[in-house]
Design an enzyme around this catalytic site. Structure first.
Site, PDB file in Angstrom:
ATOM      1  N   ASN A 189       0.806  -1.216   0.000  1.00  0.00           N
ATOM      2  CA  ASN A 189       0.000   0.000   0.000  1.00  0.00           C
ATOM      3  C   ASN A 189       0.843   1.271   0.000  1.00  0.00           C
ATOM      4  O   ASN A 189       0.508   2.256  -0.657  1.00  0.00           O
ATOM      5  CB  ASN A 189      -0.956  -0.006   1.195  1.00  0.00           C
ATOM      6  N   SER A 242       3.467  -7.317   6.426  1.00  0.00           N
ATOM      7  CA  SER A 242       2.439  -6.391   6.884  1.00  0.00           C
ATOM      8  C   SER A 242       1.515  -7.080   7.879  1.00  0.00           C
ATOM      9  O   SER A 242       1.535  -8.312   8.028  1.00  0.00           O
ATOM     10  CB  SER A 242       1.632  -5.873   5.689  1.00  0.00           C
ATOM     11  N   MET A 243       0.699  -6.262   8.568  1.00  0.00           N
ATOM     12  CA  MET A 243      -0.260  -6.822   9.516  1.00  0.00           C
ATOM     13  C   MET A 243      -1.167  -7.812   8.798  1.00  0.00           C
ATOM     14  O   MET A 243      -1.664  -7.531   7.708  1.00  0.00           O
ATOM     15  CB  MET A 243      -1.110  -5.706  10.131  1.00  0.00           C
ATOM     16  N   CYS A 264       9.075   4.164   6.268  1.00  0.00           N
ATOM     17  CA  CYS A 264       7.919   4.726   6.980  1.00  0.00           C
ATOM     18  C   CYS A 264       7.756   4.179   8.394  1.00  0.00           C
ATOM     19  O   CYS A 264       6.953   4.708   9.162  1.00  0.00           O
ATOM     20  CB  CYS A 264       6.650   4.510   6.165  1.00  0.00           C
ATOM     21  N   ARG A 323       4.674  13.260   9.298  1.00  0.00           N
ATOM     22  CA  ARG A 323       3.309  12.736   9.290  1.00  0.00           C
ATOM     23  C   ARG A 323       2.361  13.717   9.980  1.00  0.00           C
ATOM     24  O   ARG A 323       1.211  13.884   9.560  1.00  0.00           O
ATOM     25  CB  ARG A 323       3.260  11.368   9.987  1.00  0.00           C
TER      26      ARG A 323
END
Length: 327
Positions: free
Chosen positions: A172, A240-241, A276, A303
């Site tokens: 993503n 990723s989660m 990130c 952010r």
């Protein structure tokens, strides 16, 4: 004058034009500088655009940077952030997303949703009477892409002609970063394992944006090829989660994709590194992550400032993205 259609949502960077992205980045920088200067001079900065207003934070995933940045951004604008975790509300469990969207949006000025599926945040936005901002889903992460662009602009002063090399998963974060880069004139080279694919619909969006804005992108399977002449090297988590059960398989899949000092030497001598977060050592060596060319903590702080600018544009200015006050 407000945006032609309210509420206006931000579900992906594709929702913004090149000009709007540049305005948001410039406004983020202006807000950041004002807060930093006034803090040094022991003066307060008062922004009251969300005074006496509430912003709902619908989070089905745990979070550090997104939660802290959104809560602090809402506070900067004088508003109140309401954190609604997966154990606090009945998001799609005992109550439909339609009902949840209708009810919550009737009581707040905006929603930031960090959810599992893009279809979830899209459904929330479709039925909400207030702006919905995608705080992360399985397909897009627009707030991260904006923070990345602010970090790049602070460092290089301009986007034109820069090259970003992405080394790792086609996830993503990459999706929105590729779109953002294509829109502002940054060239992108993606290195990924052969059996990891970038979605065709994402490539179509990137290709269209690149053609419109004079940027380029390529996809290769060798990090050494991708980082050649790069100004910035970027990576992210490989797991990723929701992929924890695949950890062993994915670690094997990404063998050879760690960003190391040797990899960075193949880029420009002034090349910067971004991630990130959260970071894992298999993705990037300590030498690079904590090195003098690493921008990771500046990137994380940004952010907050880009989120302030987004909230101001969509909630306070009712969807109109204005140039910075100093312009």
């Amino acid at each position: 004058m407000s945006f032609k259609k309210f509420p206006r949502h931000l579900l992906s960077i594709r929702d913004l034009s090149r000009g709007e992205i540049v305005k948001l980045i410039d406004r983020s920088s202006e807000i950041k500088q004002a807060y930093k200067q006034n803090f040094q001079n022991r003066r307060s900065v008062q922004m009251s655009g969300l005074s006496s207003q509430n912003v709902a934070m619908i989070f089905s995933k745990r979070s550090t940077r997104t939660r802290v940045s959104v809560e602090s951004a809402v506070s900067c604008l004088g508003g109140n952030a309401m954190f609604l975790g997966k154990d606090d509300i009945q998001l799609g469990v005992n109550e439909s997303l339609y009902d949840t969207s209708k009810v919550i949006s009737s009581m707040v000025s905006g929603i930031v949703a960090r959810v599992n599926k893009y279809s979830d945040v899209a459904t929330l936005a479709k039925h909400a009477s207030c702006p919905v901002i995608n705080g992360l889903c399985d397909t897009f992460h627009p707030l991260q892409a904006l923070a990345d662009l602010l970090t790049i602009k602070e460092t290089f002063k301009s986007f034109d002609g820069l090259k970003v090399a992405w080394v790792g998963d086609a996830n993503n974060v990459l999706h929105d970063l590729m779109i953002a880069n294509a829109k502002v004139g940054i060239h992108t080279s993606v290195a990924k394992p052969k059996d990891v694919n970038v979605r065709d619909d994402i490539l179509s969006i990137v290709n269209e944006a690149a053609n419109e804005n004079g940027s380029t992108f390529e996809i290769v399977n060798d990090p050494k090829v991708a980082v050649k002449n790069a100004d910035i090297v970027v990576t992210d988590t490989w797991i990723s989660m929701g992929q924890e059960a695949e950890k062993e398989q994915r670690l094997k899949q990404f063998t050879g994709f760690q960003v190391t000092g040797e990899i960075m030497k193949l880029a420009k001598p002034s090349c910067k590194f971004m991630h990130c977060l959260p970071r894992h050592p298999e993705e990037v060596s300590d030498e690079v992550f904590y090195g003098e060319n690493s921008l990771v903590f500046q990137e994380a702080e940004n952010r907050k400032w880009t989120t302030v600018a987004v909230l101001e544009a969509l909630l306070v200015n009712r969807g109109e993205i204005l140039p910075p006050a100093s312009a």
